[in-house]
Write a protein that holds these residues in place. Structure first.
Motif, PDB file in Angstrom:
ATOM      1  N   ASP A 108     -25.476  32.640  85.995  1.00 32.67           N
ATOM      2  CA  ASP A 108     -25.960  31.384  86.655  1.00 32.67           C
ATOM      3  C   ASP A 108     -25.854  31.338  88.070  1.00 32.67           C
ATOM      4  N   ALA A 109     -26.265  30.307  88.723  1.00 33.53           N
ATOM      5  CA  ALA A 109     -26.091  30.357  90.038  1.00 33.53           C
ATOM      6  C   ALA A 109     -24.970  30.354  90.672  1.00 33.53           C
ATOM      7  N   ALA A 110     -23.945  29.619  90.071  1.00 33.48           N
ATOM      8  CA  ALA A 110     -22.450  29.347  90.536  1.00 33.48           C
ATOM      9  C   ALA A 110     -21.735  30.841  90.585  1.00 33.48           C
ATOM     10  N   GLN A 111     -22.139  31.540  89.309  1.00 34.03           N
ATOM     11  CA  GLN A 111     -21.408  33.095  89.268  1.00 34.03           C
ATOM     12  C   GLN A 111     -22.049  34.012  90.216  1.00 34.03           C
ATOM     13  N   LYS A 112     -23.401  33.812  90.492  1.00 31.27           N
ATOM     14  CA  LYS A 112     -23.771  34.632  91.427  1.00 31.27           C
ATOM     15  C   LYS A 112     -23.181  34.402  93.132  1.00 31.27           C
ATOM     16  N   LYS A 113     -23.223  33.056  93.181  1.00 36.85           N
ATOM     17  CA  LYS A 113     -22.423  32.632  94.273  1.00 36.85           C
ATOM     18  C   LYS A 113     -21.239  33.236  94.713  1.00 36.85           C
ATOM     19  N   ASP A 114     -20.158  33.219  93.497  1.00 36.57           N
ATOM     20  CA  ASP A 114     -19.057  33.589  93.588  1.00 36.57           C
ATOM     21  C   ASP A 114     -19.147  35.248  93.850  1.00 36.57           C
TER      22      ASP A 114
ATOM     23  N   GLU B 287     -21.342  36.615  96.047  1.00 35.98           N
ATOM     24  CA  GLU B 287     -21.464  36.644  97.271  1.00 35.98           C
ATOM     25  C   GLU B 287     -20.199  36.187  98.059  1.00 35.98           C
ATOM     26  N   LEU B 288     -19.556  35.312  97.423  1.00 35.39           N
ATOM     27  CA  LEU B 288     -18.271  34.956  98.383  1.00 35.39           C
ATOM     28  C   LEU B 288     -17.271  35.974  98.214  1.00 35.39           C
ATOM     29  N   LEU B 289     -17.189  36.756  97.102  1.00 33.35           N
ATOM     30  CA  LEU B 289     -16.143  37.615  96.778  1.00 33.35           C
ATOM     31  C   LEU B 289     -16.475  38.946  97.761  1.00 33.35           C
ATOM     32  N   TRP B 290     -17.607  39.438  98.120  1.00 33.65           N
ATOM     33  CA  TRP B 290     -18.029  40.428  98.972  1.00 33.65           C
ATOM     34  C   TRP B 290     -17.701  39.913 100.333  1.00 33.65           C
TER      35      TRP B 290
ATOM     36  N   LEU C 170     -13.007  20.736 116.136  1.00 39.43           N
ATOM     37  CA  LEU C 170     -12.366  21.967 115.480  1.00 39.43           C
ATOM     38  C   LEU C 170     -10.925  22.024 115.851  1.00 39.43           C
ATOM     39  N   GLN C 171      -9.948  22.337 115.045  1.00 33.89           N
ATOM     40  CA  GLN C 171      -8.725  22.476 115.561  1.00 33.89           C
ATOM     41  C   GLN C 171      -8.740  24.060 115.750  1.00 33.89           C
ATOM     42  N   GLU C 172      -7.679  24.467 115.966  1.00 33.66           N
ATOM     43  CA  GLU C 172      -7.322  26.026 116.592  1.00 33.66           C
ATOM     44  C   GLU C 172      -7.927  27.058 115.373  1.00 33.66           C
ATOM     45  N   ASP C 173      -8.724  27.963 115.827  1.00 30.45           N
ATOM     46  CA  ASP C 173      -9.345  28.704 114.951  1.00 30.45           C
ATOM     47  C   ASP C 173      -8.609  29.597 114.079  1.00 30.45           C
ATOM     48  N   LYS C 174      -7.283  29.789 114.277  1.00 28.38           N
ATOM     49  CA  LYS C 174      -6.509  30.366 113.354  1.00 28.38           C
ATOM     50  C   LYS C 174      -6.315  29.638 112.126  1.00 28.38           C
ATOM     51  N   LEU C 175      -6.191  28.224 112.427  1.00 29.82           N
ATOM     52  CA  LEU C 175      -5.988  27.662 111.126  1.00 29.82           C
ATOM     53  C   LEU C 175      -7.176  27.274 110.414  1.00 29.82           C
ATOM     54  N   GLN C 176      -8.290  27.189 111.209  1.00 29.44           N
ATOM     55  CA  GLN C 176      -9.800  27.189 110.617  1.00 29.44           C
ATOM     56  C   GLN C 176      -9.930  28.355 109.651  1.00 29.44           C
ATOM     57  N   GLU C 177      -9.553  29.726 110.227  1.00 26.33           N
ATOM     58  CA  GLU C 177      -9.646  30.881 109.301  1.00 26.33           C
ATOM     59  C   GLU C 177      -8.796  30.885 108.166  1.00 26.33           C
ATOM     60  N   ALA C 178      -7.664  30.408 108.297  1.00 24.45           N
ATOM     61  CA  ALA C 178      -6.736  30.475 107.088  1.00 24.45           C
ATOM     62  C   ALA C 178      -7.341  29.405 106.120  1.00 24.45           C
ATOM     63  N   ALA C 179      -7.789  28.215 106.687  1.00 20.46           N
ATOM     64  CA  ALA C 179      -8.406  27.086 105.560  1.00 20.46           C
ATOM     65  C   ALA C 179      -9.669  27.778 104.713  1.00 20.46           C
ATOM     66  N   LEU C 180     -10.193  28.574 105.538  1.00 17.91           N
ATOM     67  CA  LEU C 180     -11.554  28.998 105.119  1.00 17.91           C
ATOM     68  C   LEU C 180     -11.216  29.910 103.944  1.00 17.91           C
ATOM     69  N   LEU C 181     -10.480  30.764 104.137  1.00 19.47           N
ATOM     70  CA  LEU C 181     -10.121  31.923 103.209  1.00 19.47           C
ATOM     71  C   LEU C 181      -9.517  31.326 101.995  1.00 19.47           C
ATOM     72  N   SER C 182      -8.508  30.273 102.258  1.00 18.98           N
ATOM     73  CA  SER C 182      -8.181  29.761 101.325  1.00 18.98           C
ATOM     74  C   SER C 182      -9.015  28.834 100.426  1.00 18.98           C
ATOM     75  N   LEU C 183      -9.912  28.183 100.819  1.00 15.94           N
ATOM     76  CA  LEU C 183     -10.886  27.420 100.194  1.00 15.94           C
ATOM     77  C   LEU C 183     -11.884  28.591  99.361  1.00 15.94           C
ATOM     78  N   GLN C 184     -12.220  29.616 100.232  1.00 17.37           N
ATOM     79  CA  GLN C 184     -12.959  30.783  99.425  1.00 17.37           C
ATOM     80  C   GLN C 184     -12.261  31.016  97.927  1.00 17.37           C
ATOM     81  N   ARG C 185     -10.934  31.184  98.002  1.00 13.75           N
ATOM     82  CA  ARG C 185     -10.337  31.676  96.686  1.00 13.75           C
ATOM     83  C   ARG C 185     -10.312  30.432  95.926  1.00 13.75           C
TER      84      ARG C 185
END
Length: 580
Positions: free
Chosen positions: A489-495, A497-500, A425-440
């Motif tokens: 559908d399943a995808a919308q319900k997962k969205d 959850e991710l939004l929350w 894993l790279q530094e955690d700040k970069l991981q967090e930024a990538a995660l939030l961007s991917l969620q969006r």
């Protein structure tokens, strides 16, 4: 008294016997056509059909005469009969029908027939005529034809689509299409060259070089391939092969405009700025391209990098006149003037007609990361992102990762997934930024991404010192998903959850106390429905969860303020799904 032919005359060879067959009537019909006697020609072609009813050419001849006589409907009836009952492989009938429909001003039907001809005809006998007819139809219908491929020019239409994807910076999609083209048409060298460039833009040097080697194996003098190879070689250890290739390229004086431009840009990229300047100067004298602001920037960059500052200034000033709304020539002209005022030399100038990468990042940061559609579709910019994430320092990677969340498409989702998958894993700040961007960007659009996101999300939250996920927070998810069951559908319900989770994560440790779980659930369902363009009102969801409309509205605005949902809906893009 009329003399009769006797049997003896025939036996003695005084009279030539006539064989009444299809050829006989065909020849008579052709003679009638030469004299513009269409009625007689039609009569004789019909007699030829009587003798050879299964010969499609005879039927087409009748259709041709009917068309000349202006009876386009009857002509098309015969052509349809040929295709349906005699010879379905006689694809030229579609071309004849297209002309008939065009003469009847039935342009939609003409377009359909012409597209069918181009997509099915392997010989391309009427290709030039088809292009003329296509131009007419495009003018009449005020739109391009929905042409997917031209069978006689296998891969050409697909290659144009791939080039468009490259120009838009959609490299992954371009690669997929170009790989299919070179598999089906191995001798399509332009496709191999563009595939190499697509790999190169994504930083995949080995694959890029393999494509170029394939081109040079088929055509050792291919200028595009030689230029591309020279650029690729500069990233490898050892200069001997590159220097040898450069000597050959420096001696070339191409004639075609496209080759001049390719060689000029290659020389510039490889630091042969004086040679690049000479080629760009040649292009500026070409009336067809001489009015292009970008070309003046290229010439200015070559001049500046060669120390020819007076010429560089002149070119940037001309670029400003041609493209007054662009900040690019003004930026570099100001840089030149400042350097000369300080008595310094100007640092190397990029040939790309855009601001330097760090300058663009600075602008986006000042504008809170908002991207215009033009920037999002900028291939040079997107290529810079790929390169920065592969080869940039930690600070540049972090800035790019934060910026990527605003370019919402499938390709950027794949890049972020690749960043999250890097081990160790790279530094955690970069991981967090990538995660939030991917969620969006993707949410549940990719099933493979869900476990990865959940694993990385847990890792990021643990690093931040956040306690185990609270029961009150989970209750909101469970209750919302329970109410959404069978209606989403399943995808919308997962969205949902991710939004929350994004909302809670962005607020932590100042997460509000969940006093009215039903209100949060209703707000969550409302926003998820809006993201997926489903018709819903505050009143509907409020009644479903037994809460007030004002509470749903208030909580929805609170989530929107944190996660910027409305901005994404205004841009017609969902921050969590790949498909709009």
């Amino acid at each position: 008294m009329i003399e009769k032919t006797s049997e003896n005359d025939v036996n003695n060879g005084n009279v030539i016997p006539v064989t009444l067959d299809a050829n006989f009537f065909f020849e008579r019909a052709v003679r009638s056509l030469d004299r513009f006697q269409y009625d007689k020609a039609l009569k004789n072609f019909r007699k030829a059909v009587e003798y050879e009813p299964e010969n499609p050419v005879n039927h087409c001849n009748i259709a041709g005469v009917l068309s000349e006589m202006g009876d386009y409907e009857a002509s098309n009836e015969i052509l349809t009969h040929v295709l349906e009952n005699i010879d379905p492989a006689m694809t030229e009938c579609h071309f004849y029908m297209a002309n008939n429909f065009a003469n009847m001003e039935s342009f939609e039907e003409a377009e359909r027939s012409l597209v069918t001809y181009l997509e099915e005809d392997a010989n391309g006998e009427f290709l030039a005529e088809s292009e003329e007819l296509m131009e007419l139809l495009q003018y009449e219908l005020d739109r391009p034809a929905p042409l997917i491929r031209i069978k006689s020019r296998e891969g050409v239409i697909e290659h144009e689509r791939a080039r468009t994807l490259l120009e838009e910076g959609k490299f992954t999609q371009a690669i997929n299409l170009l790989e299919e083209i070179v598999t089906n048409t191995p001798d399509f060298l332009a496709a191999h060259n563009n595939l190499a460039l697509a790999y190169f833009y994504m930083g995949r040097f080995t694959k890029a070089k393999e494509c170029i080697m394939e081109v040079l194996k088929q055509d050792s003098g291919n200028l595009h391939a030689l230029c591309n190879m020279a650029i690729f070689l500069q990233y490898e250890a050892g200069r001997e092969q590159l220097d040898k290739l450069l000597l050959m390229l420096e001696a070339i004086v191409p004639f075609h405009q496209e080759h001049v431009f390719k060689l000029a840009t290659t020389m510039g990229i490889l630091g042969r700025h004086r040679i690049a300047y000479g080629h760009f100067r040649r292009l500026l004298k070409d009336e067809e391209v001489g009015g292009d602001a970008a070309l003046y920037h290229y010439c200015a960059a070559a001049a500046s990098n060669s120390g020819l500052y007076t010429e560089a200034r002149r070119c940037w000033q001309q670029a400003i006149k041609l493209d007054p709304e662009s900040v690019v020539p003004r930026f570099f002209l100001a840089q030149l003037q400042q350097a000369q005022g300080d008595g310094k030399t100007l640092p190397p100038i990029s040939y790309n007609y855009q601001l330097p990468f760090q300058e663009q990042l600075k602008l986006w940061k000042d504008n809170k990361g908002s991207f215009t559609e033009e920037v999002a579709n900028n291939p040079l910019l997107r290529s810079s992102f790929f390169w920065a994430l592969r080869y940039g320092d930690a600070n540049t990677k972090l800035q790019v990762t934060e910026a990527l969340r605003w370019i919402e498409d499938e390709e950027m989702s794949e890049i972020l997934q690749g960043l999250l998958e890097q081990q160790p894993l790279q530094e955690d700040k970069l991981q967090e930024a990538a995660l939030l961007s991917l969620q969006r960007l993707i949410g549940s659009g990719s099933e493979e991404a869900i476990p990865l996101m959940e694993e990385k999300e847990a890792s990021v939250l643990r690093h931040k010192g956040q306690p185990e996920w609270k029961e009150d927070w989970q209750r909101v998810i469970d209750q919302t998903l329970g109410m959404m069951d069978r209606r989403y559908d399943a995808a919308q319900k997962k969205d949902a959850e991710l939004l929350w989770k994004q909302f809670v994560s962005s607020l932590y440790p100042d997460v509000p106390f969940i006093r009215h779980a039903g209100g949060w659930c209703a707000a969550l369902e409302y926003l998820t429905a809006k993201l997926h363009r489903q018709p819903v009102t505050y009143r509907e969801v409020a009644q479903r969860y037994g809460v007030s409309t004002s509470m749903v509205s208030r909580y929805a605005r609170r989530i929107d303020d944190e996660c910027q949902i409305q901005d994404n809906m205004n841009n017609s893009l969902s921050p969590f799904t790949e498909n709009i």
